[in-house]
Design an enzyme around this catalytic site. Structure first.
Site, PDB file in Angstrom:
ATOM      1  CG  HIS A   1      20.538  34.308 -12.212  1.00 14.75           C
ATOM      2  ND1 HIS A   1      20.489  32.948 -12.222  1.00 14.75           N
ATOM      3  CD2 HIS A   1      21.033  34.676 -10.997  1.00 14.75           C
ATOM      4  CE1 HIS A   1      20.915  32.484 -11.052  1.00 14.75           C
ATOM      5  NE2 HIS A   1      21.254  33.511 -10.296  1.00 14.75           N
TER       6      HIS A   1
ATOM      7  CG  HIS B   1      -2.103  -0.919   1.043  1.00 16.98           C
ATOM      8  ND1 HIS B   1      -3.007  -0.793   0.003  1.00 16.98           N
ATOM      9  CD2 HIS B   1      -2.526  -1.977   1.770  1.00 16.98           C
ATOM     10  CE1 HIS B   1      -3.930  -1.736   0.097  1.00 16.98           C
ATOM     11  NE2 HIS B   1      -3.659  -2.474   1.159  1.00 16.98           N
TER      12      HIS B   1
END
Length: 424
Positions: free
Chosen positions: A329, A261
């Site tokens: 940048h 599960h």
């Protein structure tokens, strides 16, 4: 003409005992409203809380799938969800008057009978389609999963147990209503006599009996098997039920080795983070502009996919070469500044926090601290950032949230943030 959403045609009920709690309960399947998905309603509680059958509502429970938390929860939902998925049900209200869905004979058969009795009815709206577009690999403990693109849903499941009736078993199943009914629906849950005392002492399997469980002693089964490989067939039912928590019709080839599960949930989350779906966002850019005070070039959230008020939120940011920060940048090697990834995450979290107040247009969110920031991978033009934030604590007008940013299902940044709501 495009396919329409589907619900049940009329009410149908299943009564019985919960496998783990031993509590008696009645489940009633009722027609759902288009777009609401599958929802559980606890009719035995005063406020009749509703719990969506979604990954966002998962609670913690051993050896079963649980939705919700504390008293407002319902457990062992996987067999019912598998039956609904196999029938192509998109919207469904499930009323249950106890903490656990009845186990029936340990298989999904009782829910199949109820769905067959209820029939189906079409609703307005288009089903949410979840399409896997590139391979996904997930490992969770001993469980391993490989997911690949496919036009339909197919499960290939392999299990291994050191027991003479199991050993290694494998099965491959196309998830259609017909094959589910003939090959999977009647496969029962199983357990080992050697584990019984330990599990009962932990408060589990209080309702287990030979009537609803294949009990295995050292050499044999204490009940007759319906197929020699009934064990792997049942595990395939569990996989399907847990994948239903994606909240849409999944198209993929899912190969599961030693599934659990926890592993099923892990692969469902990986699918959710890396796939496309045709469902509309909860909030588009116009709705976001009506809530957040930010504007170009500092509005860093494009869409809100999910909001669970007071609990969690999922947002998206599409990173393009036209972002105003790229020219300055690393212009020859554009990388999104990490501080702006955190800012975008914070703006998404601000949407969650503003959902806690009555007049969000008159408020603004100030962030007070950011802790535990980690950057995992660079974010470049063409990436799509997915922000998942959960509220850890909310008191007065301040809260603490934890957020993770993903690209293609892989974490690229994470942080914990504290923020306050103030008047504009």
């Amino acid at each position: 003409m495009s396919e329409r959403r589907r619900t049940v045609g009329r009410e149908a009920s299943v009564r019985g005992t919960g496998l783990h709690t031993g509590a008696h309960a009645t489940v009633t399947l009722k027609p759902g409203t288009s777009g609401t998905g599958i929802v559980f309603r606890r009719t035995d509680l005063p406020d009749r809380p509703e719990i969506p059958a979604r990954l966002s509502a998962l609670g913690h429970a051993d050896r079963r799938t649980c939705l919700g938390t504390g008293e407002h929860s319902v457990s062992t939902v996987e067999h019912l969800l598998a039956a609904a998925a196999a029938h192509g049900i998109d919207d469904l209200l499930i009323e249950v008057d106890g903490p656990e869905v009845p186990i029936g004979d340990g298989s999904a058969a009782s829910f199949v009978r109820a769905l067959e009795e209820a029939g189906t009815s079409e609703l307005d709206g288009t089903p949410a389609q979840i399409a896997v577009t590139s391979p996904i690999v997930v490992r969770d403990g001993d469980a391993r999963y490989h997911v690949a693109p496919s036009d339909e849903l197919r499960l290939t499941v392999t299990i291994e147990w050191d027991h003479p009736l199991i050993g290694r078993q494998s099965g491959c199943y196309d998830v259609t209503r017909a094959q589910f009914l003939s090959e999977l629906a009647n496969a029962r849950t199983f357990g080992f006599r050697s584990e019984e005392r330990t599990l009962r002492d932990q408060g589990l399997i209080q309702g287990a009996s030979p009537d609803n469980t294949i009990i295995l002693s050292d050499e044999k089964a204490e009940v007759d098997l319906r197929w020699p490989d009934e064990f792997v067939r049942h595990k395939a039912v569990d996989v399907l039920g847990d994948l239903a928590l994606l909240g849409g019709r999944l198209s993929a080839e899912v190969v599961a080795f030693r599934p659990s599960h926890a592993g099923n949930v892990a692969v469902a989350r990986a699918i959710e983070r890396t796939t496309t779906r045709n469902a509309p966002p909860v909030m588009g850019i116009q709705e976001i502009l009506g809530v957040l005070p930010h504007r170009y070039p500092f509005l860093l959230v494009d869409r809100i996919l999910e909001i669970e008020t007071g609990k969690r939120i999922i947002g998206l940011k599409n990173v393009t070469m036209n972002e105003p920060f790229f020219p300055g940048h690393f212009p020859d090697h554009p990388v999104m500044p990490g501080v702006l990834i955190v800012e975008a995450m914070a703006q998404t979290g601000g949407m969650l926090l503003l959902g806690q107040v009555d007049d969000p247009e008159g408020k603004v969110v100030y962030f007070m601290s950011i802790d535990g920031v980690k950057f995992r991978k660079p974010v470049i033009p063409g990436d799509q950032l997915r922000f998942e934030l959960e509220m850890l604590k909310f008191r007065g007008k301040t809260c603490r949230m934890r957020g993770v940013a993903y690209v293609d299902g892989q974490p690229v940044a994470e942080a914990e943030m504290m923020a306050a709501i103030v008047d504009r």
